[in-house]
Structure formats: structure tokens, C-alpha cells
Write an enzyme that holds these catalytic residues in place. Structure first.
Site, PDB file in Angstrom:
ATOM      1  N   GLY A  14       0.806  -1.239   0.090  1.00 13.70           N
ATOM      2  CA  GLY A  14      -0.076  -0.016   0.103  1.00 13.70           C
ATOM      3  C   GLY A  14       0.983   1.267   0.009  1.00 13.70           C
ATOM      4  CB  SER A  15       1.872   3.432  -2.048  1.00 14.34           C
ATOM      5  OG  SER A  15       1.199   3.128  -2.980  1.00 14.34           O
ATOM      6  CG  ASN A  17      -2.302  10.912   3.541  1.00 11.81           C
ATOM      7  OD1 ASN A  17      -3.069  11.053   4.548  1.00 11.81           O
ATOM      8  ND2 ASN A  17      -1.680  11.776   2.815  1.00 11.81           N
ATOM      9  CE  LYS A 142      -6.056   4.148  12.738  1.00 11.52           C
ATOM     10  NZ  LYS A 142      -5.990   5.715  13.086  1.00 11.52           N
ATOM     11  CE  LYS A 256      -9.741   6.733  13.374  1.00  7.30           C
ATOM     12  NZ  LYS A 256      -9.699   7.500  12.156  1.00  7.30           N
ATOM     13  CG  ASN A 323     -13.750   9.180   7.935  1.00  5.61           C
ATOM     14  OD1 ASN A 323     -14.317   8.640   7.214  1.00  5.61           O
ATOM     15  ND2 ASN A 323     -12.597   8.569   8.314  1.00  5.61           N
TER      16      ASN A 323
HETATM   17  N1  LIG Z   1      -4.397   9.054   5.940  1.00  4.10           N
HETATM   18  C1  LIG Z   1      -4.345   8.836   7.380  1.00  4.10           C
HETATM   19  O1  LIG Z   1      -4.289   9.820   7.790  1.00  4.10           O
HETATM   20  C2  LIG Z   1      -4.489   7.774   7.904  1.00  4.10           C
HETATM   21  C3  LIG Z   1      -4.178   7.585   9.322  1.00  4.10           C
HETATM   22  C4  LIG Z   1      -3.849   6.252  10.016  1.00  4.10           C
HETATM   23  C5  LIG Z   1      -4.558   5.112   9.292  1.00  4.10           C
HETATM   24  N2  LIG Z   1      -5.156   5.251   8.241  1.00  4.10           N
HETATM   25  C6  LIG Z   1      -5.678   4.104   7.600  1.00  4.10           C
HETATM   26  O2  LIG Z   1      -4.818   3.439   6.927  1.00  4.10           O
HETATM   27  C7  LIG Z   1      -5.435   2.598   5.642  1.00  4.10           C
HETATM   28  C8  LIG Z   1      -4.866   3.261   4.422  1.00  4.10           C
HETATM   29  O3  LIG Z   1      -5.123   4.525   4.157  1.00  4.10           O
HETATM   30  P1  LIG Z   1      -4.251   5.579   3.390  1.00  4.10           P
HETATM   31  O4  LIG Z   1      -4.503   6.826   3.837  1.00  4.10           O
HETATM   32  O5  LIG Z   1      -2.941   5.013   3.060  1.00  4.10           O
HETATM   33  O6  LIG Z   1      -5.054   5.320   1.813  1.00  4.10           O
HETATM   34  P2  LIG Z   1      -5.639   6.740   1.101  1.00  4.10           P
HETATM   35  O7  LIG Z   1      -7.002   6.921   1.429  1.00  4.10           O
HETATM   36  O8  LIG Z   1      -4.758   7.678   0.792  1.00  4.10           O
HETATM   37  O9  LIG Z   1      -6.060   5.906  -0.337  1.00  4.10           O
HETATM   38  C9  LIG Z   1      -5.458   5.935  -1.709  1.00  4.10           C
HETATM   39  C10 LIG Z   1      -4.965   4.467  -1.733  1.00  4.10           C
HETATM   40  O10 LIG Z   1      -5.621   3.599  -2.203  1.00  4.10           O
HETATM   41  C11 LIG Z   1      -5.310   2.967  -3.502  1.00  4.10           C
HETATM   42  N3  LIG Z   1      -5.974   2.317  -4.370  1.00  4.10           N
HETATM   43  C12 LIG Z   1      -6.910   3.031  -4.859  1.00  4.10           C
HETATM   44  N4  LIG Z   1      -7.714   1.989  -5.752  1.00  4.10           N
HETATM   45  C13 LIG Z   1      -7.261   0.687  -5.458  1.00  4.10           C
HETATM   46  C14 LIG Z   1      -7.371  -0.515  -5.868  1.00  4.10           C
HETATM   47  N5  LIG Z   1      -8.285  -0.714  -6.460  1.00  4.10           N
HETATM   48  N6  LIG Z   1      -6.827  -1.438  -5.111  1.00  4.10           N
HETATM   49  C15 LIG Z   1      -5.731  -1.250  -4.381  1.00  4.10           C
HETATM   50  N7  LIG Z   1      -5.216   0.095  -4.032  1.00  4.10           N
HETATM   51  C16 LIG Z   1      -5.949   1.025  -4.650  1.00  4.10           C
HETATM   52  C17 LIG Z   1      -4.337   4.204  -4.139  1.00  4.10           C
HETATM   53  O11 LIG Z   1      -3.444   3.627  -4.977  1.00  4.10           O
HETATM   54  C18 LIG Z   1      -3.836   4.771  -3.100  1.00  4.10           C
HETATM   55  O12 LIG Z   1      -2.448   4.298  -2.622  1.00  4.10           O
HETATM   56  C19 LIG Z   1      -6.681   3.051   5.995  1.00  4.10           C
HETATM   57  O13 LIG Z   1      -7.640   1.773   6.701  1.00  4.10           O
HETATM   58  C20 LIG Z   1      -6.967   4.161   6.873  1.00  4.10           C
HETATM   59  O14 LIG Z   1      -8.077   4.522   7.663  1.00  4.10           O
HETATM   60  C21 LIG Z   1      -5.161   6.487   7.465  1.00  4.10           C
HETATM   61  O1  LIG Z   2      -8.310  11.251   8.055  1.00  7.59           O
HETATM   62  P1  LIG Z   2      -9.175   9.864   8.496  1.00  7.59           P
HETATM   63  O2  LIG Z   2     -10.618  10.452   9.053  1.00  7.59           O
HETATM   64  O3  LIG Z   2      -9.224   8.795   7.906  1.00  7.59           O
HETATM   65  O4  LIG Z   2      -8.313   9.623  10.065  1.00  7.59           O
HETATM   66  C1  LIG Z   2      -7.072   9.559   9.998  1.00  7.59           C
HETATM   67  C2  LIG Z   2      -6.406   8.735  11.036  1.00  7.59           C
HETATM   68  O5  LIG Z   2      -7.075   7.527  11.245  1.00  7.59           O
HETATM   69  C3  LIG Z   2      -6.389   9.573  12.418  1.00  7.59           C
HETATM   70  O6  LIG Z   2      -5.730   8.636  13.338  1.00  7.59           O
END
Ligand SMILES: NC(=O)c1ccc[n+]([C@@H]2O[C@H](COP(=O)([O-])OP(=O)(O)OC[C@H]3O[C@@H](n4cnc5c(N)ncnc54)[C@H](O)[C@@H]3O)[C@@H](O)[C@H]2O)c1
Ligand SMILES: O=P(O)(O)OC[C@H](O)CO
Length: 403
Positions: A14-15, A17, A142, A256, A323
């Protein structure tokens, strides 16, 4: 450590955010601990063509790359920046973007899963049978998966599908803040079954744990324990606490997101901080109750109240998470939240909307909607069957029981 001749190879699946942010953290640490980890970290990128933005510092400096859309992997490897999902953050040069999923996980003994939860099923289908049999996983996802037979943690789903042990990482971690190296904490749950590691001098052939069928880590590799998880993820700006409560850590991160939507709804109405605090209070209570009711003793109430993955994540998510922000805009502008997601997030994905639907379908199937009035109300609001203004009334438990 005598008998240890090999190092762990780490791959990030995964890559986005958060995926890119955690990849940065891990690559910084593999470089700092070359005795235990191979320095190079492969990161799987769901490939796409990306046009460098005029706002990017690379736009003028790299006219060849800026002239037309480029493969995202190429941009990451040339510029050491994920210009689409983590713009403006320099990535370590030992972090390599790879569009080939099987090549990314090949030979990796530690797999870090970090994708929006809707994509993990297909990704695991694709890599099943291609991972090192004694690999260990950490899920940073998450969300929860609801099927006919219940509500499942992604750490469990990944572990079962791939035949490996998988723990979880979750905390009050808005990705951009962690990427900018602003102080935060996180929680890692890692509790593989006993007999996980061969003692030095024992046979190096991976044997199985008799109960779980999991393969032991051969003696040539460094042990993987709480301390090694800390070595891999802890940074001066990113403090790690390690626990055994995989269910609590995973549920805190998933649930959450539903609460953050509700906080966004009331903020979008302009109802102020008292309203948001009320949502957060009910939200944490429902998180703890959900854990107790459906995961029993495997989810500890104190994980929700004492660790970063619990109330701390609830607070940060209800303050500045995606969210929260999208739900707030949706109510303030009276525009569908999915449209706001497309408009505001440049390909990033909200997790709360689908989690609210999944959790509701599970609660409904179990006749428990009335016992979780906030989770239930958020789903009904997203479905257009209730209004954000109805929240105070909907938070009275009896409302859903009567309906
Ligand atoms: N962004 C945050 O601040 C944050 C912080 C903590 C936890 N999380 C959790 O981490 C997890 C990953 O979130 P994120 O922020 O890295 O993602 P993101 O919201 O940035 O999603 C974009 C990613 O999804 C990928 N994508 C799109 N279509 C796809 C497909 N068909 N198959 C596979 N990948 C595809 C994109 O290439 C990109 O890498 C989530 O469960 C999120 O809740 C996010
Ligand atoms: O931006 P959200 O709502 O996906 O939340 C990001 C992280 O999960 C916060 O810890």
C-alpha cells in the site's frame, strides 16, 4: 543472537497517504538497524498515471517529468516523493516503489499491510501462496469486514488467508502530521502464538506450531518480539507502545471513523464543542461495548481508554481527520459526502462511510441496533433515512428499539 545470519526483509503493501507515511517510518528504521533488517524496503504501488502539479517543487526543476503524465512508481523512485498521496514529503532513498505486487512481497519476512480496507480482500487473493511461509504481518488498516458469519478484524483475515501471523498498528495518527515528523503516539498489537521462534542451534527448517499451524521463524533470523516491533516502527517523533490486544487495537481504529462522521455532522450544523464532546463520549462508550459484546475477553476496555488507538484516536479524528472534515462539509454545504470525498481527497478514501454500513449490517443481523444508537444513527443519516439534526433524539437508545 548467535546463530543469526540473516536479516528480515520488510515490504509495505500500500502507498496511499498513510501507506507512504508508514513506509517512510519503516525505511528510516531499517536504515538505522542494519543488523536486524535489510535496508531496502519495497513498497507496492497501485499503479496510475500522475501529472506533476504546477505547485510541486519538482515541476520547474524536472521539465521532462512535468511534460506529461508519468507512472506514479517512476515519479516516486525518481523524486523520492509520493507526489500524489503524500506531496511535499521527502522519502528515504532506500524506499523503493514497485508496481508488481508479487515482486514486492517476494522474500519479505515482514509484511506491512496499509491500504483502504475495501482493497485488502483482492490484494490478499493475489498474494496468497506467494509469501514467505514464516512471514509475520502487521495490519495498519482501519476497518472491519462483515460477512454472513460475523464481524472480522483485518489482521485475522490477512493472517487466515495467507497462513501467517498478523498483528495490528493503530493510533492517533493523522498521516500528514506523522510525515512532517510532528510528535505522535501509536499502538502496536503483536501476540503471535508461543514457540514462534527457533532457539539458535535448532534445526533451521521452519516447523509448525501444533495448534495454529503457523510456521516458526527459522533460527538464522532475528527474533520478532515486542522489542523488534518497536525497533521497526518507533521514531523520535512517532512513539510506539506495544500490547497483546489485537482486537482492541483494530476495533478502536475502525469504529472511531463512524464517530468522526457524527462529529463532522454536528460541527457542520454549527452546534459547537459541547455537541461534539457529547458525540465523542457516546462514541467511546459504544466502542468499548462493541468490543466487550462481540470480542469478549480478547478485547480489553483499557485499550480504548489508555492507548493511542482508543480515545486519543477518537479525539484526533474528531478534530482534523478526513472523515470529520468531509462529513462537516457535506452537512454545511448540503452535498452528498461521496461527492465531497471525490472533490476534496484527490483519490484518498474515506473509511467511515463503508464501516458505518458494515457495522450496521452486523448489528442489525444480531438485533443490536438499539444498543448502539450512535453507530446506528450515523448509518441512517448516511442513507438519507435520518437528518443530522435528528442526532440528539436518535441518541436515546429506545428510539431504534421502537423502530
Ligand atoms: N491517511 C491517514 O491519515 C491515516 C492514518 C492512519 C490510518 N489510516 C488508515 O490506513 C489505511 C490506508 O489509508 P491511506 O491513507 O494510506 O489510503 P488513501 O486514503 O490515501 O487511499 C489511496 C490509496 O488507495 C489506493 N487504491 C486505489 N484504488 C485501489 C485498488 N483498486 N486497489 C488497491 N489500491 C487502490 C491508491 O493507489 C492509494 O494508494 C486505511 O484503513 C486508513 O483508515 C489512514
Ligand atoms: O483522516 P481519517 O478520518 O481517515 O483519520 C485518519 C487517522 O485514522 C487518524 O488517526
Amino acid at each position: 543472537m548467535s546463530g543469526v545470519t540473516k536479516k528480515h526483509r520488510v515490504a509495505i503493501v500500500g502507498s496511499g497517504n498513510w501507506g507512504t507515511t508508514i513506509a517512510k517510518v519503516v525505511a528510516e528504521n531499517t536504515r538505522e538497524h542494519p543488523d536486524e533488517f535489510e535496508e531496502e524496503v519495497q513498497m507496492w504501488v497501485f499503479e496510475e498515471d500522475v501529472q506533476l502539479s504546477k505547485d510541486s517543487k519538482h515541476y520547474k526543476a524536472n521539465s521532462a517529468l512535468a511534460s506529461k503524465p508519468q507512472k506514479l512508481t517512476h515519479l516516486i523512485n525518481e523524486l523520492h516523493e509520493n507526489v500524489k498521496y503524500l506531496a511535499g514529503i521527502s522519502l528515504p532513498t532506500n524506499l523503493i516503489a514497485n508496481a508488481d505486487l508479487l515482486d514486492t512481497v517476494k522474500g519479505a519476512t515482514i509484511l506491512v499491510f496499509n491500504l483502504p480496507h475495501q482493497f485488502i480482500g483482492k490484494t490478499c487473493d493475489d498474494i496468497e501462496g506467494h509469501v514467505v511461509p514464516f512471514a509475520r504481518g502487521i495490519s495498519c488498516i482501519k476497518g472491519v469486514e462483515v460477512t454472513d458469519d460475523g464481524c472480522h478484524l483485518f489482521s485475522d483475515r490477512i493472517g487466515e488467508k495467507l497462513g501467517i501471523y498478523c498483528g495490528a498498528l493503530s493510533g492517533a495518527n493523522i498521516a500528514n502530521e506523522v510525515a512532517l515528523e510532528k510528535f505522535s503516539e501509536t499502538t502496536i498489537a503483536y501476540a503471535p502464538p508461543a514457540m514462534d521462534h527457533h532457539e539458535p542451534g535448532e534445526s533451521s527448517a521452519p516447523s509448525s506450531n501444533s495448534k495454529s499451524g503457523l510456521k516458526a521463524i527459522p533460527a538464522e533470523y532475528p527474533e520478532l518480539c515486542h522489542a523488534s516491533m518497536k525497533k521497526l516502527f518507533h521514531r523520535p517523533y512517532f512513539h510506539v507502545r506495544v500490547t497483546d490486544d489485537v482486537a482492541g487495537v483494530s476495533l478502536g481504529g475502525a469504529l472511531k471513523n463512524i464517530v468522526a462522521l457524527a462529529a463532522g455532522f454536528v460541527d457542520g450544523l454549527g452546534w459547537g464543542d459541547n455537541a461534539k464532546a457529547a458525540i465523542m463520549r457516546v462514541g467511546i462508550m459504544e466502542e468499548v461495548k462493541f468490543g466487550k459484546m462481540f470480542f469478549g475477553s480478547s478485547s480489553k476496555p483499557e485499550t480504548f481508554t489508555e492507548e493511542s488507538c482508543g480515545v486519543a484516536d477518537l479525539i484526533t479524528s474528531c478534530s482534523g481527520g478526513r472523515n470529520f472534515r468531509c462529513a462537516k462539509m457535506s452537512v454545511a454545504e448540503r452535498v452528498d459526502i461521496h461527492e465531497i470525498e471525490r472533490r476534496e481527497l484527490n483519490g484518498q478514501k474515506l473509511q467511515g462511510t463503508s464501516t458505518a454500513a458494515e457495522v450496521n449490517s452486523f448489528l442489525k443481523a444480531n438485533g443490536k441496533e438499539g444498543e448502539f444508537p450512535l453507530f446506528t444513527a450515523v448509518h441512517y443519516i448516511l442513507e438519507g433515512k435520518a437528518r443530522p439534526e435528528d442526532l440528539p433524539e436518535l441518541l436515546e437508545p429506545t428510539v431504534h428499539e421502537k423502530s
